[in-house]
Design an enzyme around this catalytic site. Sequence first.
Site, PDB file in Angstrom:
ATOM      1  N   ASN A 161      38.818  38.815  23.702  1.00 13.47           N
ATOM      2  CA  ASN A 161      38.192  40.023  24.249  1.00 13.47           C
ATOM      3  C   ASN A 161      39.214  41.053  24.736  1.00 13.47           C
ATOM      4  O   ASN A 161      38.865  41.988  25.442  1.00 13.47           O
ATOM      5  CB  ASN A 161      37.236  39.652  25.399  1.00 13.47           C
ATOM      6  N   PRO A 173      34.523  47.096  32.135  1.00 14.52           N
ATOM      7  CA  PRO A 173      34.266  47.514  30.749  1.00 14.52           C
ATOM      8  C   PRO A 173      33.014  46.875  30.178  1.00 14.52           C
ATOM      9  O   PRO A 173      32.679  45.743  30.502  1.00 14.52           O
ATOM     10  CB  PRO A 173      35.519  47.019  30.012  1.00 14.52           C
ATOM     11  N   GLY A 174      32.342  47.627  29.329  1.00 13.84           N
ATOM     12  CA  GLY A 174      31.239  47.053  28.573  1.00 13.84           C
ATOM     13  C   GLY A 174      31.766  46.456  27.288  1.00 13.84           C
ATOM     14  O   GLY A 174      32.975  46.343  27.079  1.00 13.84           O
ATOM     15  N   SER A 175      30.893  46.084  26.385  1.00 19.67           N
ATOM     16  CA  SER A 175      31.316  45.519  25.110  1.00 19.67           C
ATOM     17  C   SER A 175      31.831  46.636  24.198  1.00 19.67           C
ATOM     18  O   SER A 175      31.694  47.825  24.495  1.00 19.67           O
ATOM     19  CB  SER A 175      30.132  44.822  24.437  1.00 19.67           C
ATOM     20  N   HIS A 182      33.670  41.668  36.225  1.00 16.01           N
ATOM     21  CA  HIS A 182      34.821  42.169  35.480  1.00 16.01           C
ATOM     22  C   HIS A 182      34.414  42.702  34.113  1.00 16.01           C
ATOM     23  O   HIS A 182      35.265  43.060  33.299  1.00 16.01           O
ATOM     24  CB  HIS A 182      35.873  41.070  35.317  1.00 16.01           C
TER      25      HIS A 182
END
Length: 602
Positions: free
Chosen positions: A364, A507-509, A531
């Site tokens: 990620n 953060p998003g995806s 997170h």
Amino acid sequence: MPYNKLELSTESPVLSWANHELKDNETQMAKNVASLPFVFKHVALMPDVHLGKGALVGSVIATKEAIIPAAVGVDIGCFVGNTLIPLVDGKSYPLKELASKNEEFIVYACTPTGKIVAAKATAKLTRKNASLVKVILDNGEEIICTPDHQFMLRDGTYKEAQYLQTETSLMPFYSQVDKDGYTLISQPYSGRWQKADKIIADEQETVTSYNKSRTAVLTKPVQTYFMKSSKEDFVPVAPDFQSEGNVVDNHKVVAVVPIDYKEDVYCLTVPEYHNFALKAGVFVHNCGMGAIKTPFKGEKLEGKLKKIRLDIEAAIPTGFNENKDLEKAVTNWQNWSDFKDLHSGVQDLESKAMKQLGSLGGGNHFIEVCVDTENQVWLMLHSGSRNIGNKLAQYHISTAKDLAKMADANLPDKDLAHFVTGTPEFEAYWRDLQWAQEYARFNRDVMMSRFKKIIEKHLAGGKAFKPLLVVNCHHNYSEKEVHFGEDVYVTRKGAVRAQKEDYGIIPGSMGAKSYIVKGKGNVESFCSCSHGAGRLMSRTKAKKAYTLDDLIEQTKGVECRKDEGILDEIPGAYKPIEQVMENQSDLVEVVATLKQVLCVKG
């Protein structure tokens, strides 16, 4: 959203901000942690909570006299209350006095390039009855702090007080006062003296809200003595200047001496630069993802995103790749000298660790260009301590498991094996942990520097720009803090510290929104927040559930790779970030809402 107290029969309660029922295996993992006898008060679960190793990702665990090495950690030390802090009003104040005021003030901080700037800060009590050491400098100053406080070295890296050696060069802070009482500051990056009012003017946005009466003494005209090659804001040392200390080429450590008494200690939070100057003449750390707000508008990106992405992928290795050529900043990193002291199992990895410094990794981890709701361009990245950090963690986890087996410990999960403070194993783990965390921080610094230069090339014709805001935050670590009046270790496993006024990144995806936030200091969450969005499904399940067409559709409008190699990072594999943010409205406030327009994945 207020938390829910889960109905579990455990020694410590479990408080959840997830706003949904946990799966059976997630519930069992929460019960396992909450049953440990050294857990303090309760376990807090963040809105992005999901299955992890030993403990849930998105959990915050406070402990007494023990720590679980399955979590990565970093400790931020502190100073005794009478430590003097120079402010931009020309005066120095005891740290305890600043903490008692409960207000913002302006300190001197140092950028990674060695430039002294003005920065907002707050002070607070951080630990009670803490162990101490005395750091003696070659200018005669003595600094009393906790053994783990990090001092800024001359190359911009950090090292704990207890590991400083004789002749170690520290980043210097020199100030001079002229005959009329005006302040000059020596800039480490140039060696030239600069008027303090110019430093403040350069950071005008920082000091706009500051009490003008306190800075008035610095905003009057200053009598100057110009160097031949200097601009008007730089001056040399004049014969009639009254120095606050002997000015030498650099401050060096003379000795680090343990102290046989304990005191309450304090520290500053400097959200933008994460360090501050002491009157003693050096810079120290204040208490991972990184983001910077650029001065550019979104229109500047039109027609350039693909070229920017290709340049990023060419300049920053991803996945298992490493740098072919090593830049000077990497080879000169001062912490390489400590590599020989790390666990014996990694001693053959120094060359690999050096080549991976400044690389993204996989999973990620990401590098992104984003645009906020005001059409301002942001740069964001997420990476860690690469292979060397993972190897160190595995060796210490194995040691903890061996100790638990020898002691016939009745653990609910073998991954909850832990070290007890005061033991050699704890000290060895903590030492390696600090090195790995500093490696991770410098890794991000190197990448962000390369990333910034690429953006400057495409948006500013190669001219350097000054960030409007810089945010750095750890999200998988441990540190010593004071909660509910007691000193505890707080492990944030996939969570971010959100003390009042802390800046953070959520953060998003890939292809979704991300958020820059400020903490609200919610005590029940141990001043923490999520997170990120948190996974809905495992990587294996995501690859089975989605197709390449799904990936292309869900990342529409984002310049990124669109192949099966990153299918496990598809947005559909993550929780909706908007719901995650709604569930933690009592933990953070939103400063900026960002939308990714470019994403590089490992």
